[in-house]
Design an enzyme around this catalytic site. Structure first.
Site, PDB file in Angstrom:
ATOM      1  N   LYS A  14       0.831  -1.217   0.000  1.00  0.00           N
ATOM      2  CA  LYS A  14       0.000   0.000   0.000  1.00  0.00           C
ATOM      3  C   LYS A  14       0.861   1.262   0.000  1.00  0.00           C
ATOM      4  O   LYS A  14       0.647   2.164  -0.785  1.00  0.00           O
ATOM      5  CB  LYS A  14      -0.897   0.063   1.248  1.00  0.00           C
ATOM      6  N   ARG A  89      -9.257   1.048   8.949  1.00  0.00           N
ATOM      7  CA  ARG A  89      -8.862  -0.332   9.210  1.00  0.00           C
ATOM      8  C   ARG A  89      -9.942  -1.083   9.990  1.00  0.00           C
ATOM      9  O   ARG A  89      -9.741  -2.256  10.316  1.00  0.00           O
ATOM     10  CB  ARG A  89      -7.574  -0.342  10.024  1.00  0.00           C
ATOM     11  N   ARG A 123      11.547  -7.152   5.758  1.00  0.00           N
ATOM     12  CA  ARG A 123      11.566  -5.720   5.416  1.00  0.00           C
ATOM     13  C   ARG A 123      12.544  -4.955   6.312  1.00  0.00           C
ATOM     14  O   ARG A 123      12.632  -5.189   7.517  1.00  0.00           O
ATOM     15  CB  ARG A 123      10.155  -5.145   5.599  1.00  0.00           C
ATOM     16  N   ARG A 154      11.561  -2.424  11.623  1.00  0.00           N
ATOM     17  CA  ARG A 154      10.507  -1.859  12.476  1.00  0.00           C
ATOM     18  C   ARG A 154      10.186  -2.860  13.575  1.00  0.00           C
ATOM     19  O   ARG A 154      10.140  -4.060  13.328  1.00  0.00           O
ATOM     20  CB  ARG A 154       9.242  -1.624  11.636  1.00  0.00           C
ATOM     21  N   ARG A 165      -0.393  -9.017  13.522  1.00  0.00           N
ATOM     22  CA  ARG A 165      -0.914  -7.987  12.604  1.00  0.00           C
ATOM     23  C   ARG A 165      -1.795  -8.618  11.526  1.00  0.00           C
ATOM     24  O   ARG A 165      -2.826  -8.053  11.148  1.00  0.00           O
ATOM     25  CB  ARG A 165       0.249  -7.216  11.961  1.00  0.00           C
TER      26      ARG A 165
HETATM   27  P1  AMP Z   1       1.232   0.595   8.992  1.00  0.00           P
HETATM   28  O1  AMP Z   1       2.468   1.400   8.846  1.00  0.00           O
HETATM   29  O2  AMP Z   1       0.098   1.088   8.134  1.00  0.00           O
HETATM   30  O3  AMP Z   1       1.466  -0.883   8.821  1.00  0.00           O
HETATM   31  O4  AMP Z   1       0.727   0.805  10.511  1.00  0.00           O
HETATM   32  C1  AMP Z   1       1.537   0.413  11.596  1.00  0.00           C
HETATM   33  C2  AMP Z   1       0.699   0.298  12.860  1.00  0.00           C
HETATM   34  O5  AMP Z   1       0.084   1.562  13.146  1.00  0.00           O
HETATM   35  C3  AMP Z   1      -0.456  -0.685  12.794  1.00  0.00           C
HETATM   36  O6  AMP Z   1      -0.057  -2.015  13.061  1.00  0.00           O
HETATM   37  C4  AMP Z   1      -1.369  -0.120  13.888  1.00  0.00           C
HETATM   38  O7  AMP Z   1      -0.893  -0.440  15.175  1.00  0.00           O
HETATM   39  C5  AMP Z   1      -1.198   1.381  13.711  1.00  0.00           C
HETATM   40  N1  AMP Z   1      -2.201   1.916  12.757  1.00  0.00           N
HETATM   41  C6  AMP Z   1      -1.974   2.475  11.537  1.00  0.00           C
HETATM   42  N2  AMP Z   1      -3.126   2.845  10.954  1.00  0.00           N
HETATM   43  C7  AMP Z   1      -4.116   2.516  11.819  1.00  0.00           C
HETATM   44  C8  AMP Z   1      -5.537   2.620  11.796  1.00  0.00           C
HETATM   45  N3  AMP Z   1      -6.190   3.135  10.737  1.00  0.00           N
HETATM   46  N4  AMP Z   1      -6.239   2.175  12.873  1.00  0.00           N
HETATM   47  C9  AMP Z   1      -5.612   1.662  13.951  1.00  0.00           C
HETATM   48  N5  AMP Z   1      -4.285   1.512  14.030  1.00  0.00           N
HETATM   49  C10 AMP Z   1      -3.529   1.934  12.982  1.00  0.00           C
END
Ligand code: AMP
Length: 210
Positions: A14, A89, A123, A154, A165
């Protein structure tokens, strides 16, 4: 003007695709993951609330992310359109989004779990510019090609967190596929294409949504 959501499991690409498409269309990429990581780095109140959830691979509470996105979408640069990358989400977030945004298209990147586990646990990212890499293609290189900063993994890409996740994705986020299908907004793109082919498919879909 196009208001777009990128849906898909963690590791589906994404962020990578959103960056490419946003540069092409000249619209902002709004990544809640990036916003939360920068809130943590800046030790803001939101960052403090989010950190434990993120480290555990869990979702940050709806009200925290909804407030963050609502405030961001009200900024001037969003008037010409945007890509939401990683939001909504949950169904609750999608329902809240409907009250302050009108979407033109939702692009779902569909990738199998086995592929996601390999991608996420291999990653590495640049902590300075966010550029993503994969250990399989780094040939032992340990620094960012753009700015030379040592790459990191990360915390939430560690193998045990990757599995939670994905579980959270299937339970809480996958229902959004039907939510947006019913709204007539969904465009699914298969993950077995190359990065360039996926970008081309997305741009085709978005052209048709104008
Ligand atoms: P990402 O970088 O999009 O994979 O997001 C990393 C982490 O941020 C996720 O595993 C969640 O803990 C938190 N996060 C990001 N976007 C959301 C969202 N829309 N709702 C809830 N938690 C989020």
């Amino acid at each position: 003007m196009l208001n777009i959501v990128f849906l898909g499991p963690p590791g589906a690409g994404k962020g990578t695709q959103a960056k490419i498409v946003c540069e092409k269309l000249g619209i902002p990429q709004i990544s809640t993951g990036d916003m939360l990581r920068s809130a943590i780095a800046n030790q803001t109140e939101t960052g403090l609330k989010a950190k434990t959830f993120m480290d555990a691979g869990q979702l940050v509470p709806d009200e925290v992310v909804i407030a963050l996105v609502k405030e961001r979408l009200a900024m001037d640069d969003c008037k010409k359109g945007y890509i939401l990358d990683g939001f909504p989400r949950t169904v609750e977030q999608a329902e809240a989004l409907q009250t302050f945004a009108k979407l033109d298209a939702v692009v779902d990147l569909d990738v199998a779990d086995e592929v996601l586990v390999k991608r996420l646990s291999g990653r590495r990212v640049c902590p300075l510019c966010g550029a993503p890499y994969h250990v399989d293609r780094l040939n032992g290189e340990k620094s960012c090609k753009v700015d030379g900063t040592p790459l990191i993994q990360r915390d939430d890409d560690k193998p045990e967190t990757v599995l939670s996740r994905l579980e959270v994705y299937h339970k809480k986020t996958a229902p959004l596929i039907d939510f947006y299908k019913n709204a007539g907004l969904l465009h699914s793109i298969g993950g077995d294409l190359t990065l360039e082919e996926i970008s081309a498919e997305i741009l085709k879909v978005l052209e048709a949504s104008k």
